[in-house]
Design an enzyme around this catalytic site. Sequence first.
Site, PDB file in Angstrom:
ATOM      1  N   LYS A  11       1.129  -1.420   0.340  1.00 35.37           N
ATOM      2  CA  LYS A  11       0.175   0.302   0.176  1.00 35.37           C
ATOM      3  C   LYS A  11       0.635   1.177  -0.077  1.00 35.37           C
ATOM      4  CE  LYS A  11      -4.084   1.867   3.216  1.00 35.37           C
ATOM      5  NZ  LYS A  11      -4.566   1.660   4.173  1.00 35.37           N
TER       6      LYS A  11
ATOM      7  N   SER B  69      -9.867   1.261   2.743  1.00 36.10           N
ATOM      8  CA  SER B  69      -8.822   2.043   2.122  1.00 36.10           C
ATOM      9  C   SER B  69      -7.758   1.202   1.166  1.00 36.10           C
ATOM     10  CB  SER B  69      -7.682   3.792   2.724  1.00 36.10           C
ATOM     11  OG  SER B  69      -7.201   2.566   4.202  1.00 36.10           O
TER      12      SER B  69
ATOM     13  N   SER C 262      -9.435  -0.915   7.328  1.00 34.54           N
ATOM     14  CA  SER C 262      -9.236  -0.540   5.401  1.00 34.54           C
ATOM     15  C   SER C 262      -8.352  -1.772   5.353  1.00 34.54           C
ATOM     16  CB  SER C 262      -8.006   0.449   5.685  1.00 34.54           C
ATOM     17  OG  SER C 262      -8.741   1.493   5.645  1.00 34.54           O
TER      18      SER C 262
HETATM   19  N1  GLN Z   1     -13.366   3.705   6.556  1.00 33.93           N
HETATM   20  C1  GLN Z   1     -12.499   4.662   8.690  1.00 33.93           C
HETATM   21  C2  GLN Z   1     -12.248   5.329   7.819  1.00 33.93           C
HETATM   22  O1  GLN Z   1     -12.020   6.263   6.717  1.00 33.93           O
HETATM   23  C3  GLN Z   1     -10.995   3.387   8.250  1.00 33.93           C
HETATM   24  C4  GLN Z   1      -9.913   3.509   7.536  1.00 33.93           C
HETATM   25  C5  GLN Z   1      -8.596   3.036   7.827  1.00 33.93           C
HETATM   26  O2  GLN Z   1      -8.829   1.937   8.094  1.00 33.93           O
HETATM   27  N2  GLN Z   1      -7.730   3.096   7.739  1.00 33.93           N
HETATM   28  O3  GLN Z   1     -11.134   6.580   8.837  1.00 33.93           O
END
Ligand code: GLN
Length: 508
Positions: free
Chosen positions: A57, A132, A156
Amino acid sequence: MSYTLPEGYLPYAQAWEEKIGAFIEFTPGAAPSGMVEAGVSPGSGPADLEGLPFAVKDNIAVRGFSISCGSKLLEGLRSPYTATAVQKLEAAGAAVIGKTNMDEFGMGSSTDASALKQTNTPWDQSRVAGGSSGGSAAAVAAGLVPFALGSDTGGSIRQPAAFCGVAGLKPTYGAVSRYGLVAYASSLEGIGVLAGTVARCRSVFSVIRGKDPRDQTSRDAPAGAPPLEERVPSRTIGVLSAEAVARAIAAAGSAGTGEGRPAAEAASAAEAARIAAGAAELEPEVRRGFETARERFIALGYKLEDVELPILKYGVPAYYTIATAEASANLARFDGIRYGRRPGWAENPDDLIDKAREAGFGAEVKLRILLGTFVLRSGFQDRYYLRAQRIRAGIRRSFEALLGSSGYGGAPPRFDAILMPVFPTRAFGRGDTALSPFAQKAADLYTCCANLAGLPALSFPALVEGGLPVGVQLLGRAFAEGVILDIAETYEAAHPFPHPRGYRAFWS
Ligand code: GLN
């Protein structure tokens, strides 16, 4: 560390990549980063990663590769060093093949909040890959890599794994070093694994875990924690159903309209609670997938028992209070001076920072910095941040009452794992069929609790409904990754994971 590309791989990968857009930087065949510092060695894992490529990532550092975090502000930046987790994989003989797309700084649930490109699930190009870590999930699902690293702050890894039909492991907080992970919400997040099989998830995790002197929050598994290398007998699974979650949220809705509030504020709180309750409701296909998984576990010999966790109703508000507070502090370093693209002209240093951030940050990132600054405002900490921390401690205690704590040695816990949904929908579309940003946040309910409690959780595809995979999630005791991996592996042996049309198995 190097990899061998199988016959026919390059045209296959190029054709897929044009459809799914998983990578911000894809360099098959180029020299890998090759940076393993003295003292870094792989964990205890089996040596079956030798010669495999993997994707990372784009918020995890790999020397010489992009580290954009999906942001315009960092577009084009090259990392001068390599994250510990990546170094450990390189020491085990695997090599980085590219950097994957993501929601900007990890803020989102679709990867559409990337400022750099769009990623689609390999199951349907008109739908998102989740986020994400959407690029990592899509790259694994299409068979472009056997595994990828992602990060999970509130879901994410697990949510895109569910949207793309792969296994996604968010380890116990601190089990994997965060050295080299660009911080979003440091107390919630960690590096984890997306892989085509549970067995691969296990071997990658066993290599990347362990205490790292460069991350003071990292830890080895405590004595007495179940071993990763051998199967551990486990039989009892608590089930947190959508109905139990709906009951918890309904209770929150009535509490949210409490007395003593101005009428307008109470009305908007009630409206928010109504939207949140609707957003957490499972779509029929996900409900069917979850029920099927439950029946299959019973058929496999597990004892399943329903559990209730009323405190879950506060999960999302507590998560977004803590995550935005930490984000507003962590992102303060992106000022166009130390990091970030510098504007061509500025009146003075403050103006320079304003201009860099105005041009560099996307709308979601700005919103979260503002929210975080608001909840930390002097005189407001009691009302928001400290309250969220108390809720967080309550959520951790509630899970510990079911699963046991990280202090091994006492009486055996009630359950070996908790089975719960990952996300209320399958991969959603764009435009009219997209989930609103508010609904996406409300839907984090099923995933963010593992982060608030610091517990390991694994998402895996239960089945395909209406042409799209449906994931389910197993949540475990701290440092009991071995147990949830075992349970998922038993499921996978009886119900092998599905693949999108056009998938070719290059990595056995
Ligand atoms: N959807 C969650 C957020 O927007 C989780 C994102 C993540 O785990 N980085 O914060």
